[in-house]
Design a protein around this motif. Structure first.
Motif: not given
Length: 332
Positions: A133-134, A137-139, A164-165, A258-259
């Protein structure tokens, strides 16, 4: 002298016209973004009003300091609301929720039935779900940062960000630019990285909203690539499209995320690989970076190794491949 004066006047007129065109284009983009956000707000309010009679559900929280059963409001209360009943520390630390022991759930997404609830942070024994999830979220945040830093004349268009990978070593966002020979400088990469850090410092809540095909089409009607992707996404998800928003930036993703942006810690945007030309003047680029969750620290040497790895072209599916085949990454 008179000839030179005429030439100067013509040049000034030309510069003025160019600036006017830029202002018009910037205003159009701002209006489009404002329209998208207003539709997002209207739909959120409509869904809240459609709840009708409030039904109670039992949410069995499993975790520290002790297991407890909370009575919450169905289709209104979120995992974050549950955390508010526990402590301020739970609110600050919890990045993602886990429902019934197996379903990752956004912290600000309303619960839909009685369930068990675990609140996940980056120090849990198995951080796989919260790490994914992090990374996702970065993307998402990278797309917002790119829109903030690029000038209008770059003709930036956000395409998508693959699922995400973490093993790949980088989070990515695929974009289209109005130039086919962009070779980013270190200063440009630092500017994008700095914008990511600014987003983190703003502690922006990351909101989730499901909409139907017609509304998604209206919201993204001015964005070519999103408009092309939406029918396929809706077809695979019962005519629904999942949107996420941070600040005024809205994009498509199946989530979860993420939140808040505050969970982003050290971050470096490192590379922009040209993938392919697009038409006569545009090109696809894959922008890549690496990040740590807030509160995590690595020494300079160890983080440098992560940066070296993140510069290598991420092997995720290319954006110019047929969108219908992207079932495993679906804009994730």
């Amino acid at each position: 002298m008179a000839a030179a004066t005429k030439l100067l006047k013509k040049s000034l007129v030309g510069i003025s016209q160019i600036q006017q065109y830029r202002n018009i284009a910037k205003s159009a983009i701002s209006a489009s973004n404002g329209h998208r956000n207003e539709l997002f707000n209207q739909e959120w309010r409509r869904q809240q009003n459609a709840v009708g009679r409030v039904e109670k559900i039992e949410v069995r929280y499993l975790g520290l300091p002790e297991d407890v059963t909370l009575v919450m409001n169905n289709n209104i209360s979120t995992p974050f609301n549950c955390a508010q009943h526990l402590s301020e520390g739970h609110c600050k630390r919890s990045a993602l929720a886990l429902i019934d022991g197996s379903v990752p759930w956004d912290m600000h997404r309303p619960l839909q039935e009685s369930c068990t609830l675990q609140l996940l942070n980056f120090n849990v024994s198995d951080p796989h779900l919260v790490n994914k999830a992090f990374w996702r979220t970065c993307s998402f945040m990278l797309g917002a940062a790119l829109q903030r830093v690029f000038k209008q004349e770059a003709n930036l268009q956000l395409h998508s960000f693959p699922g995400p990978n973490i093993k790949s070593g980088s989070f990515v966002h695929d974009i289209v630019l109005g130039v086919q020979n962009w070779e980013p400088t270190k200063a440009e990469m630092r500017a994008i990285s700095a914008e990511m850090v600014k987003l983190a410092a703003q502690d922006l809540r990351i909101e989730r909203l499901e909409v139907d095909l017609d509304l998604a089409t209206e919201m993204f009607k001015d964005l070519r690539y999103k408009s092309e992707q939406i029918p396929s996404i809706a077809q695979q998800h019962q005519n629904r499209v999942t949107l996420y928003r941070l600040g005024d930036h809205i994009d498509i993703s199946r989530g979860p995320m993420v939140a808040s942006t505050r969970f982003l810690g050290k971050c470096t945007v490192l590379a922009a690989h040209k993938l392919a030309n697009e038409g006569a003047s545009d090109a696809f680029y894959r922008v890549q970076g690496v990040a740590l969750p807030a509160g995590f620290a690595l020494n300079h040497f160890a983080y440098g190794l992560l940066e070296q790895r993140a510069q290598k072209l991420n092997p995720a599916r290319l954006p110019n491949e047929p969108f219908e085949e992207q079932r495993q990454m679906q804009l994730s």
